[in-house]
Scaffold this motif. Structure first.
Motif, PDB file in Angstrom:
ATOM      1  N   TRP A 295     -36.615  25.104  37.351  1.00  0.00           N
ATOM      2  CA  TRP A 295     -36.174  26.264  38.121  1.00  0.00           C
ATOM      3  C   TRP A 295     -34.686  26.544  37.982  1.00  0.00           C
ATOM      4  O   TRP A 295     -34.195  27.595  38.429  1.00  0.00           O
ATOM      5  N   ILE A 296     -33.941  25.630  37.368  1.00  0.00           N
ATOM      6  CA  ILE A 296     -32.494  25.796  37.216  1.00  0.00           C
ATOM      7  C   ILE A 296     -32.231  26.569  35.934  1.00  0.00           C
ATOM      8  O   ILE A 296     -32.515  26.086  34.833  1.00  0.00           O
ATOM      9  N   LYS A 297     -31.690  27.775  36.067  1.00  0.00           N
ATOM     10  CA  LYS A 297     -31.525  28.666  34.930  1.00  0.00           C
ATOM     11  C   LYS A 297     -30.061  29.093  34.807  1.00  0.00           C
ATOM     12  O   LYS A 297     -29.590  29.958  35.555  1.00  0.00           O
ATOM     13  N   PRO A 298     -29.309  28.507  33.885  1.00  0.00           N
ATOM     14  CA  PRO A 298     -27.963  29.006  33.634  1.00  0.00           C
ATOM     15  C   PRO A 298     -28.017  30.453  33.162  1.00  0.00           C
ATOM     16  O   PRO A 298     -29.024  30.895  32.600  1.00  0.00           O
ATOM     17  N   GLY A 299     -26.948  31.185  33.366  1.00  0.00           N
ATOM     18  CA  GLY A 299     -26.946  32.576  32.924  1.00  0.00           C
ATOM     19  C   GLY A 299     -25.673  33.297  33.300  1.00  0.00           C
ATOM     20  O   GLY A 299     -24.789  32.759  33.969  1.00  0.00           O
ATOM     21  N   VAL A 300     -25.596  34.543  32.858  1.00  0.00           N
ATOM     22  CA  VAL A 300     -24.437  35.406  33.087  1.00  0.00           C
ATOM     23  C   VAL A 300     -24.743  36.336  34.255  1.00  0.00           C
ATOM     24  O   VAL A 300     -25.875  36.786  34.432  1.00  0.00           O
ATOM     25  N   ALA A 301     -23.714  36.627  35.052  1.00  0.00           N
ATOM     26  CA  ALA A 301     -23.865  37.481  36.224  1.00  0.00           C
ATOM     27  C   ALA A 301     -22.835  38.603  36.206  1.00  0.00           C
ATOM     28  O   ALA A 301     -21.701  38.417  35.752  1.00  0.00           O
ATOM     29  N   SER A 302     -23.206  39.763  36.739  1.00  0.00           N
ATOM     30  CA  SER A 302     -22.229  40.808  37.035  1.00  0.00           C
ATOM     31  C   SER A 302     -21.628  40.529  38.412  1.00  0.00           C
ATOM     32  O   SER A 302     -22.277  39.941  39.279  1.00  0.00           O
ATOM     33  N   TRP A 303     -20.383  40.970  38.616  1.00  0.00           N
ATOM     34  CA  TRP A 303     -19.636  40.590  39.828  1.00  0.00           C
ATOM     35  C   TRP A 303     -18.695  41.721  40.218  1.00  0.00           C
ATOM     36  O   TRP A 303     -17.851  42.130  39.412  1.00  0.00           O
ATOM     37  N   ASN A 304     -18.819  42.214  41.438  1.00  0.00           N
ATOM     38  CA  ASN A 304     -18.077  43.422  41.801  1.00  0.00           C
ATOM     39  C   ASN A 304     -16.744  43.175  42.500  1.00  0.00           C
ATOM     40  O   ASN A 304     -15.972  44.115  42.698  1.00  0.00           O
ATOM     41  N   TYR A 305     -16.428  41.961  42.894  1.00  0.00           N
ATOM     42  CA  TYR A 305     -15.238  41.723  43.718  1.00  0.00           C
ATOM     43  C   TYR A 305     -13.942  42.014  42.971  1.00  0.00           C
ATOM     44  O   TYR A 305     -12.988  42.546  43.527  1.00  0.00           O
ATOM     45  N   TRP A 306     -13.884  41.665  41.688  1.00  0.00           N
ATOM     46  CA  TRP A 306     -12.635  41.800  40.921  1.00  0.00           C
ATOM     47  C   TRP A 306     -12.184  43.255  40.859  1.00  0.00           C
ATOM     48  O   TRP A 306     -10.995  43.557  40.993  1.00  0.00           O
TER      49      TRP A 306
END
Length: 647
Positions: A295-306
């Motif tokens: 169930w542990i899936k590394p990956g890339v995320a979008s992030w709006n805080y910056w």
């Protein structure tokens, strides 16, 4: 792990255990490749008194005294174990030979291979203290052990200290509770007296040996430590947390239960390639507590805080970043602070429904809560107790949220170490991935708790929000991190920004693209606004759609801390290369591809700096193991490349 059988002890002793007739050097432990040796010495040239270790390194037949003295000792509330320690015996040599797999990080298949020796001492009260010493091909580690059972007691001080001459070059970060400072480069009369963060990088005067000081396998039975040379400029002593850390909550001196083993004191050592590619911090740490990691899936995320500090408060912004993740083939998007006050078209449940409909998995931010932080941002206390965590993780499972970002710990006292590990234990029961912000530097927990995906503990791109002072140091800082902070574990720098936040950056577009490879993190948050990625030419956009963030192998191809760095990372049969330049002058590099597989032809897409810092130059080449390529980097520039086999 296997213990050496009696039939071959004699063969191994010459390399592993040398008990000398003179008292000064009692024994030596050598690494399997014989490049690193650790000697145990007595300060008084006797069989009792004060003891220290000396670490030597051999490269190309030349021996270097890498660390001339590591003082040993502990002070408990009831007894001291330092000035009058009597040598009792050295145990039988042990060969450590363990293979394991990592779910994410710089290398998938790991080898924990070393020669180990346990040395027994006793103090005048006849109380036992063992020192366990290991020599690895990429460094050494040692830890203390009290083998006897008794009631719990406080440790008043740890006397471990590393003696390092002033002429040794060093890259160090002044102590701060969030581990978010810049690195200072020092030697000779520029060496400062401070408290310092882990990890700390050193290069011997003769340039032969590089070494990184750190600690690993920290558990509930101790506190985190830091380095301090405030008393003696040449001695970096392990020091307990400051009383004021965590707003004064928690006790500075840890209380240990018995039998007890300290965290490993780790020295990663060798060439720069050895340091950068080392997994020693994970290797010495305890194996995974999880039987199932599917169930542990590394990956890339979008992030709006910056790009929008209050972005998660706005439903429309949240959905735009979900669209970005879907368009860029990134599996995750993060809902940062203020998701509990979302408006402008929808609430949290609406946003989660939208995100999941796009095929994206949501991650959510939490304040660590409690009196240890003054930050009042909500939700604040939902991670604070076992009961509140179980309630919250139950809700997150129902909502389809797969990971949590927990912020503002601000202390490494024993109570906070226990808090970190309690969170990880509870999250595992609900298949929730975790990453920490405002936190400690990795201590090997990614091996023990593989659902711990990454940590902040770095001055990352978020600092473009905080101060104009990050703009100019950032290029140099970026070329120091692969040799220091990112060596010891996942690093949530939040990279790859082409537009600007509150304060501008001076790195080129090629430099920013390369950070997707240069920096390793089990969850990699791409920090730019959607327009920053949509405006890219086809080649860099395609690169960011495909670039992995969990790797099968890592190699340092070129580099010097603070100057430039070029890294290659493999996923499956494909290689990704990132190179960045910190300096104010253009550079040209010739990169050899001799790490490629024999007999295989590859296609290489090279995305380098173009005519100016916001321009790309893309080329396509056919390459193999015998090939090399030339690349030009602008001042503060960089490049990225992907190399895939030709079917």
């Amino acid at each position: 792990m296997k213990r050496i059988t009696s039939g071959i002890v004699g063969l191994v002793c010459t390399a592993l255990l040398c008990v000398t007739s003179a008292y000064a050097q009692k024994l030596t432990v050598e690494s399997p490749n014989k490049k690193i040796s650790v000697g145990l010495f007595n300060q008084q040239n006797a069989n009792s008194g004060e003891w220290y270790l000396k670490v030597s390194y051999v490269e190309n037949g030349k021996a270097t005294e890498a660390i001339q003295q590591i003082n040993l000792g502990l002070v408990r509330a009831d007894q001291e174990f330092a000035k009058e320690l009597a040598f009792v015996k050295a145990g039988k040599p042990v060969v450590i030979n363990e293979q394991y797999k990592a779910v994410h990080g710089k290398r998938a298949l790991r080898s924990n291979s070393a020669n180990e020796l346990a040395v027994s001492f006793q103090n005048p009260d006849k109380t036992k203290l063992n020192v366990i010493i290991r020599a690895y091909n990429d460094g050494m580690a040692f830890r203390y052990e009290f083998p006897d059972k008794r009631e719990a007691i406080a440790v008043k001080d740890e006397l471990t200290s590393y003696t390092i001459p002033k002429e040794t070059n060093r890259w160090m970060e002044k102590w701060n509770a969030a581990n978010e400072g810049l690195y200072l480069t020092m030697a000779d009369d520029k060496v400062q007296q401070q408290e310092w963060c882990y990890p700390a990088l050193f290069n011997t005067k003769d340039k032969a040996a590089w070494f990184l000081l750190h600690e690993a396998d920290l558990d509930r039975n101790y506190c985190g430590t830091k380095l301090s040379n405030t008393v003696d400029i040449t001695k970096y002593k392990l020091t307990f947390p400051n009383p004021k850390d965590g707003r004064g909550t928690g006790v500075v001196e840890p209380t240990i239960s018995f039998p007890w083993r300290s965290p490993w004191r780790v020295v990663i050592m060798g060439t720069l390639q050895d340091v950068v590619t080392s997994t020693l911090v994970d290797d010495v740490s305890r194996p995974s507590i999880l039987k199932n990691t599917d169930w542990i899936k590394p990956g890339v995320a979008s992030w709006n805080y910056w790009s929008s500090n209050h972005g998660t408060k706005d439903y429309k912004i949240v959905t735009k970043f979900a669209d970005l993740a879907a368009d860029m083939n990134w599996p995750y998007t993060l809902l940062d602070w203020e998701w509990d006050s979302m408006g402008n078209g929808g609430k949290l449940e609406d946003a989660l429904t939208y995100i999941k409909a796009k095929g994206i998995k949501p991650l959510m931010w939490y304040n660590s809560g409690g009196n240890h932080t003054t930050v009042t941002s909500t939700p604040k206390d939902r991670m604070l107790t076992h009961e509140s965590r179980v309630e919250e993780f139950t809700k997150l499972n129902k909502l389809g949220v797969v990971g949590v970002k927990i912020d503002f710990f601000e202390s490494e006292k024993q109570n906070m170490i226990q808090y970190y590990l309690d969170i990880l234990d509870d999250a595992a029961k609900f298949n929730i991935m975790v990453y920490f912000h405002g936190c400690l530097v990795p201590r090997g927990w990614e091996r023990t708790y593989p659902h711990l995906m990454t940590y902040e503990a770095v001055r990352g791109a978020e600092w473009y929000n905080n101060t104009p002072e990050f703009t100019m140091p950032a290029p140099e800082h970026n070329t120091i991190l692969p040799f220091t902070r990112n060596v010891v574990g996942g690093m949530d720098y939040t990279p790859v920004t082409f537009t600007n936040s509150q304060f501008p950056h001076v790195t080129s577009y090629g430099h920013e693209l390369a950070l997707s490879v240069i920096f390793e993190s089990g969850l990699q948050h791409m920090a730019d606004r959607p327009e920053g990625y949509y405006a890219l030419p086809d080649a860099p956009k395609a690169f960011l759609r495909d670039v992995p963030n969990a790797w099968d192998d890592t190699k340092l191809l070129d580099g010097t801390p603070g100057k430039d760095v070029t890294l290659a990372r493999r996923k499956g049969n494909s290689w990704y290369i990132g190179g960045i330049n910190a300096e104010q002058r253009e550079k040209r590099k010739n990169i050899k591809l001799d790490f490629l597989a024999n007999g295989t032809k590859y296609k290489m897409t090279l995305i380098a700096d173009g005519a100016h810092d916001k321009d790309f130059a893309t080329s396509y080449l056919s390459v193999d193991k015998t090939s090399a390529f030339d690349v030009r980097m602008l001042r503060r520039g960089g490049f990225a490349a992907v190399i895939t086999p030709i079917e």
